[in-house]
Design an enzyme around this catalytic site. Structure first.
Site, PDB file in Angstrom:
ATOM      1  CE1 TYR A  73      -4.711  -6.772  -3.825  1.00  0.00           C
ATOM      2  CE2 TYR A  73      -3.540  -5.975  -1.904  1.00  0.00           C
ATOM      3  CZ  TYR A  73      -3.840  -5.875  -3.250  1.00  0.00           C
ATOM      4  OH  TYR A  73      -3.262  -4.902  -4.003  1.00  0.00           O
ATOM      5  CG  ASP A  99      -9.878  -7.286   3.042  1.00  0.00           C
ATOM      6  OD1 ASP A  99     -10.859  -6.731   2.501  1.00  0.00           O
ATOM      7  OD2 ASP A  99      -8.706  -7.148   2.636  1.00  0.00           O
ATOM      8  NE  ARG A 138       0.676  13.868  11.033  1.00  0.00           N
ATOM      9  CZ  ARG A 138       0.973  14.339  12.258  1.00  0.00           C
ATOM     10  NH1 ARG A 138       0.445  13.781  13.328  1.00  0.00           N
ATOM     11  NH2 ARG A 138       1.782  15.363  12.398  1.00  0.00           N
ATOM     12  CE  LYS A 151      -8.599  -2.865  -4.917  1.00  0.00           C
ATOM     13  NZ  LYS A 151      -8.188  -3.938  -4.027  1.00  0.00           N
TER      14      LYS A 151
HETATM   15  C1  LIG Z   1      -7.084  -4.179  -3.208  1.00  0.00           C
HETATM   16  C2  LIG Z   1      -7.249  -4.917  -1.954  1.00  0.00           C
HETATM   17  C3  LIG Z   1      -6.558  -4.545  -0.809  1.00  0.00           C
HETATM   18  C4  LIG Z   1      -5.551  -3.429  -0.804  1.00  0.00           C
HETATM   19  O1  LIG Z   1      -6.147  -2.200  -1.039  1.00  0.00           O
HETATM   20  P1  LIG Z   1      -5.403  -0.974  -1.777  1.00  0.00           P
HETATM   21  O2  LIG Z   1      -6.440   0.072  -1.764  1.00  0.00           O
HETATM   22  O3  LIG Z   1      -5.017  -1.449  -3.143  1.00  0.00           O
HETATM   23  O4  LIG Z   1      -4.198  -0.652  -0.968  1.00  0.00           O
HETATM   24  C5  LIG Z   1      -6.799  -5.259   0.357  1.00  0.00           C
HETATM   25  N1  LIG Z   1      -7.675  -6.284   0.384  1.00  0.00           N
HETATM   26  C6  LIG Z   1      -8.352  -6.674  -0.708  1.00  0.00           C
HETATM   27  C7  LIG Z   1      -9.309  -7.803  -0.614  1.00  0.00           C
HETATM   28  C8  LIG Z   1      -8.163  -6.008  -1.916  1.00  0.00           C
HETATM   29  O5  LIG Z   1      -8.839  -6.404  -2.994  1.00  0.00           O
END
Ligand SMILES: *Cc1c(COP(=O)(O)O)cnc(C)c1O
Length: 394
Positions: free
Chosen positions: A102, A173, A50, A198
């Site tokens: 998001y 982000d 962890r 992604k």
């Molecule tokens: C998909 C996404 C998230 C969340 O990520 P997960 O891996 O699905 O939890 C956050 N910000 C953006 C811009 C995203 O496209």
């Protein structure tokens, strides 16, 4: 001398294969929960997974090297990273967040952070006067650029000046651009978030998330948080993301090239009302994007002339799946209204332009012609396309 980006995707700033033991070029998966101590009061640097795991540490080093941060922390998903990031704040703290984010981030802020006493102003950071929303208790600004799904481009330098002036953290982000196209630290960001699910992973097969920071103090705080909340990335998933990142530059170039061709096709398609892509010359975001990114990415949103046409396209593509997510080898079509942005309050959604005619496309790395042929046959097979039948109420 700084290494090139593609080299950092493979080696980070070191050359960490398993050279001491077997020489394995592919970094080993340390599938272990715990570690033996050499003696009382001694540690190998690894105590319990962890807290630390070598495979996770490796992917963290690489991601830190790609963003130019002092540290990166790998989480089990992008949302786990954002939820852990929110642990920086105390009840009564106020955050300014963009209103086009998001959907999962909006859900977290509205349904969990608010319950925990965090206050928000959700505003259009590309248009509104951010400074007028700063209060005594404001601690941070949270944005995406381009935004999801409307592809608004936010001027990082401008927002960072405001953040610096008021002592606020700027949190970006950076999922949509990936570190290949955009490095927000260079424009004054303090914390970068990635959904590694992604582009970093890139194969639509693994969830992951990252917090990257360029401050040692914040890094220590996040190390405390990750060991305490326990949402670190598992060893095998860390390895999958390591493998994904090795081809990030190749995938980003191909996906962007496909996106540009799809944009050109959509702009000529009579059923399309508007295409949102920062790489379209003459749009508001184009010059800002050029100044702060090395490309325009592979995400695009388009509005078609009717809800019926939108639904028809989602049901009629034979190659491109109708699915959530983005940034992978497979091109995906998303319907933000009922998928990624279903939990966004209707008023906000409509203000942002997320109507029932809006589709989002993440270009993958297939042959562009096959993608365009697939979209064309979907548009061409729509019965309601002629002006006459468009007048019929649906
Ligand atoms: C998909 C996404 C998230 C969340 O990520 P997960 O891996 O699905 O939890 C956050 N910000 C953006 C811009 C995203 O496209």
């Amino acid at each position: 001398m700084d290494r090139g980006f593609a080299t950092r995707c493979i080696y980070g700033n070191g050359r960490d294969y398993d050279k001491d033991k077997t020489g394995a070029i592919s970094f080993p998966i340390y599938q272990t929960a715990t570690y033996a101590h050499p003696a009382v009061g001694q540690s190998t640097g690894f105590d319990y997974s962890r807290l630390q795991n070598p495979t996770r540490q490796q992917v963290e080093k690489i991601v830190a090297a790609l963003e130019g941060g002092v540290d990166a922390l790998a989480f089990s998903s992008g949302m786990a990273a954002i939820a852990a990031m929110m642990e920086l704040f105390d009840p009564g703290d106020h955050l300014i967040t963009d209103s086009d984010l998001y959907g999962g981030s909006i859900r977290l802020f509205d349904h969990i952070s608010e319950k925990n006493g965090i206050l928000f102003s959700h505003i259009d950071c590309a248009e509104e006067d951010i400074e007028s929303f700063v209060q005594k208790n404001t601690r941070a600004i949270f944005i995406e650029t381009p935004t999801n799904p409307m592809m608004n481009v936010i001027d990082l330098r401008k927002v960072s000046e405001i953040a610096k002036r008021h002592g606020l953290l700027l949190i970006v982000d950076n999922t949509f651009m990936s570190p290949y196209f955009q490095n927000p630290f260079a424009f004054g960001a303090d914390i970068i978030i990635h959904s590694g699910t992604k582009f970093l992973g890139g194969h639509n097969d693994t969830l992951s998330g990252f917090i990257v920071t360029n401050s040692q103090k914040l890094a220590e705080r996040f190390r405390f948080i990750i060991k305490t909340v326990g949402s670190g990335l598992a060893p095998f998933d860390s390895w999958l993301i390591l493998r994904g990142i090795k081809t990030l530059p190749l995938r980003m170039e191909k996906a962007q090239s496909n996106a540009k061709k799809i944009v050109e096709f959509l702009q000529r398609e009579p059923g399309v009302r508007k295409v949102y892509y920062p790489g379209i010359k003459g749009t508001k975001g184009y010059e800002i994007c050029r100044a702060q990114a090395r490309g325009f990415g592979s995400m695009l949103t388009f509005e078609v002339e009717s809800r019926e046409l939108a639904l028809h396209i989602l049901q009629s593509t034979k190659l491109i799946p109708f699915a959530e997510s983005l940034g992978g080898t497979e091109t995906l079509l998303t319907y933000p209204l009922t998928q990624t942005h279903a939990d966004v309050p209707e008023k906000v959604r409509l203000k942002n332009g997320i109507t029932d005619c809006v589709l989002r496309l993440s270009a993958g790395i297939e042959d562009a012609q096959d993608l365009i042929d697939d979209l064309r046959q979907a548009f061409d097979s729509f019965g309601g396309r002629s002006p006459r039948s468009r007048d019929v109420e649906g």
